[in-house]
Design a protein around this motif. Sequence first.
Motif, PDB file in Angstrom:
ATOM      1  N   GLY A 192       0.792  -1.231   0.000  1.00 24.52           N
ATOM      2  CA  GLY A 192       0.000   0.000   0.000  1.00 24.52           C
ATOM      3  C   GLY A 192       0.821   1.277   0.000  1.00 24.52           C
ATOM      4  N   SER A 193       2.071   1.207  -0.502  1.00 27.51           N
ATOM      5  CA  SER A 193       2.885   2.434  -0.555  1.00 27.51           C
ATOM      6  C   SER A 193       2.692   3.166  -1.882  1.00 27.51           C
ATOM      7  N   LEU A 194       2.225   2.434  -2.919  1.00 29.05           N
ATOM      8  CA  LEU A 194       2.012   3.026  -4.244  1.00 29.05           C
ATOM      9  C   LEU A 194       0.634   2.650  -4.764  1.00 29.05           C
ATOM     10  N   ILE A 195       0.123   3.460  -5.706  1.00 25.84           N
ATOM     11  CA  ILE A 195      -1.089   3.064  -6.422  1.00 25.84           C
ATOM     12  C   ILE A 195      -0.788   3.066  -7.914  1.00 25.84           C
ATOM     13  N   CYS A 196      -1.595   2.296  -8.648  1.00 22.42           N
ATOM     14  CA  CYS A 196      -1.448   2.227 -10.092  1.00 22.42           C
ATOM     15  C   CYS A 196      -2.808   2.557 -10.704  1.00 22.42           C
ATOM     16  N   THR A 197      -2.834   3.422 -11.720  1.00 23.40           N
ATOM     17  CA  THR A 197      -4.117   3.816 -12.310  1.00 23.40           C
ATOM     18  C   THR A 197      -4.105   3.590 -13.815  1.00 23.40           C
ATOM     19  N   ALA A 198      -5.286   3.282 -14.350  1.00 24.98           N
ATOM     20  CA  ALA A 198      -5.487   3.229 -15.801  1.00 24.98           C
ATOM     21  C   ALA A 198      -6.493   4.324 -16.137  1.00 24.98           C
ATOM     22  N   CYS A 199      -6.187   5.089 -17.175  1.00 24.52           N
ATOM     23  CA  CYS A 199      -7.003   6.275 -17.468  1.00 24.52           C
ATOM     24  C   CYS A 199      -7.456   6.245 -18.930  1.00 24.52           C
ATOM     25  N   LYS A 200      -8.520   6.992 -19.228  1.00 25.93           N
ATOM     26  CA  LYS A 200      -9.062   7.042 -20.585  1.00 25.93           C
ATOM     27  C   LYS A 200      -8.074   7.654 -21.577  1.00 25.93           C
ATOM     28  N   ASP A 201      -7.063   8.385 -21.082  1.00 27.00           N
ATOM     29  CA  ASP A 201      -6.059   8.950 -21.998  1.00 27.00           C
ATOM     30  C   ASP A 201      -5.027   7.899 -22.435  1.00 27.00           C
ATOM     31  N   LYS A 202      -5.343   6.610 -22.145  1.00 26.17           N
ATOM     32  CA  LYS A 202      -4.519   5.445 -22.537  1.00 26.17           C
ATOM     33  C   LYS A 202      -3.187   5.377 -21.796  1.00 26.17           C
ATOM     34  N   THR A 203      -3.078   6.107 -20.678  1.00 25.98           N
ATOM     35  CA  THR A 203      -1.828   6.111 -19.920  1.00 25.98           C
ATOM     36  C   THR A 203      -1.979   5.314 -18.623  1.00 25.98           C
ATOM     37  N   ILE A 204      -0.953   4.512 -18.327  1.00 26.40           N
ATOM     38  CA  ILE A 204      -0.847   3.820 -17.042  1.00 26.40           C
ATOM     39  C   ILE A 204       0.071   4.667 -16.165  1.00 26.40           C
ATOM     40  N   ARG A 205      -0.358   4.962 -14.943  1.00 25.08           N
ATOM     41  CA  ARG A 205       0.473   5.764 -14.039  1.00 25.08           C
ATOM     42  C   ARG A 205       0.714   5.008 -12.733  1.00 25.08           C
ATOM     43  N   VAL A 206       1.968   5.030 -12.267  1.00 30.16           N
ATOM     44  CA  VAL A 206       2.299   4.536 -10.933  1.00 30.16           C
ATOM     45  C   VAL A 206       2.534   5.772 -10.076  1.00 30.16           C
ATOM     46  N   ILE A 207       1.778   5.893  -8.983  1.00 28.79           N
ATOM     47  CA  ILE A 207       1.763   7.131  -8.194  1.00 28.79           C
ATOM     48  C   ILE A 207       2.123   6.842  -6.742  1.00 28.79           C
TER      49      ILE A 207
END
Length: 479
Positions: A192-207
């Motif tokens: 639970g130190s990071l989150i990962c998101t998938a977005c409609k702009d086709k980008t995967i982000r590790v935050i």
Amino acid sequence: MAANNDMRRVVRQSKFRHVFGQAVKNDQCYDDIRVSRVTWDSSFCAVNPKFVALIIEASGGGAFLVLPLHKTGRIDKAYPTVCGHTGPVLDIDWCPHNDHVIASGSEDCTVMVWQIPENGLVTSMSEPLVILEGHSKRVGIITWHPTARNVLLSAGCDNQIYIWNAGTGEAVIRLEDMHPDVIFNVTWNRNGSLICTACKDKTIRVIDPRKEAIVAEKEKAHEGARPMRAIFLADGNVLTTGFSRMSERQLALWNTDNMEEPMTVNEMDTSNGVLLPFYDPDTSIVYLCGKGDSSIRYFEITDEAPYVHFLSTFATKEPQRGMGYMPKRGLDVNKCEIARFYKLHERKCEPIVMTVPRKSDLFQDDLYPDTSGPDAALEAEEWFDGKNGDPILISLKNGYVQGKHREFKVVKKNILDSKVTKNSENSSPANKSASSTPLIKSEAKLEEILKEIKSLKDLVSSQEKRIIKLEDQMSKIAI
């Protein structure tokens, strides 16, 4: 060369090569349920070792059903629901540290946290423990922190992510400018130190949510326009599902240290349903359930190329509207059950059991390494202050017994409980550990009785108000 590769894949050693799925008999299904028709790509179902929760069609607001696991068969139309939202419910998630606490996100822009009574609902519940308000558009994603108590993440169609301390009801972290478009999904990593998101702009982000910083990202992870999904694996890699430019469904694996190119990409078929991934970190198996599909594909992830190995497909005749996934501690280890899904049809919920055939009746410790238990590693405040904690693991050797005992302690400690009981239970940790088990049991009994008395008092006072109102109306008519 290709033939050689195929041969190597066929003879690859794996204890999961023979995993097979089986739907339970009709009398063990949950029947006559009107599953929600809302157009949203969440799983519509959440399961834990005590309850199954399902989002249903509801007139004049949003509701979901919470059924004790044993309450199979036909569900009465008058069965009580959780019905506090004023718009359709879009996502639900059970708290991993308390099997009686569930959170819901809705079109009414709110997140609500509910406490389900010990034996399930007796009357419909419209008063949540906490209402978390902050999103300006509908809230479609809800996910609890895996190791810190009462930390809850929500993502809305306002393209914002909020991380709440559900025990105090405040939004501690707001990630406001990271996503230019709709967020498809958000998952935590193992500690639970990071989150990962998938977005409609086709980008995967590790935050890193506490630093409010993007650690890694990949634009156009999948070329297709249809929704993607991204999840963290136990080793920190990211697994994504999406679509190619030719609308073929894909499964890809990414190393977060270098996201220029995927480690591997598997192309599957040209169906248009979004692939929902369910991942088991203990066995490194990922199950892909397509919305509208009638099958579950499963793959084993290893640390040697080609990394993602197709195992098998469980196929049925009926398409799935949604899918619930049981945590490991809710499985029957005596039957070598390694996963259990709760498949939503239009009018019913059907459990599907995945097993590894074994001749021996003994506990199969190679199938069941220690798994995440119900105890939180950190309190919410510790996590927000920057601490990290790995999941506290438990052995499944004794099956359910240990789970029940541990879960009971978690309920006692949970901050959310204090909202209901108004009790000074959460005194000092030293007192808690010193108290003996019989004392805890009698306290729990007393607490239950006090709760019942409170609900009866509330009922009486509401009836009194109603009588006064009716008398008032009658006197006006008489005049």
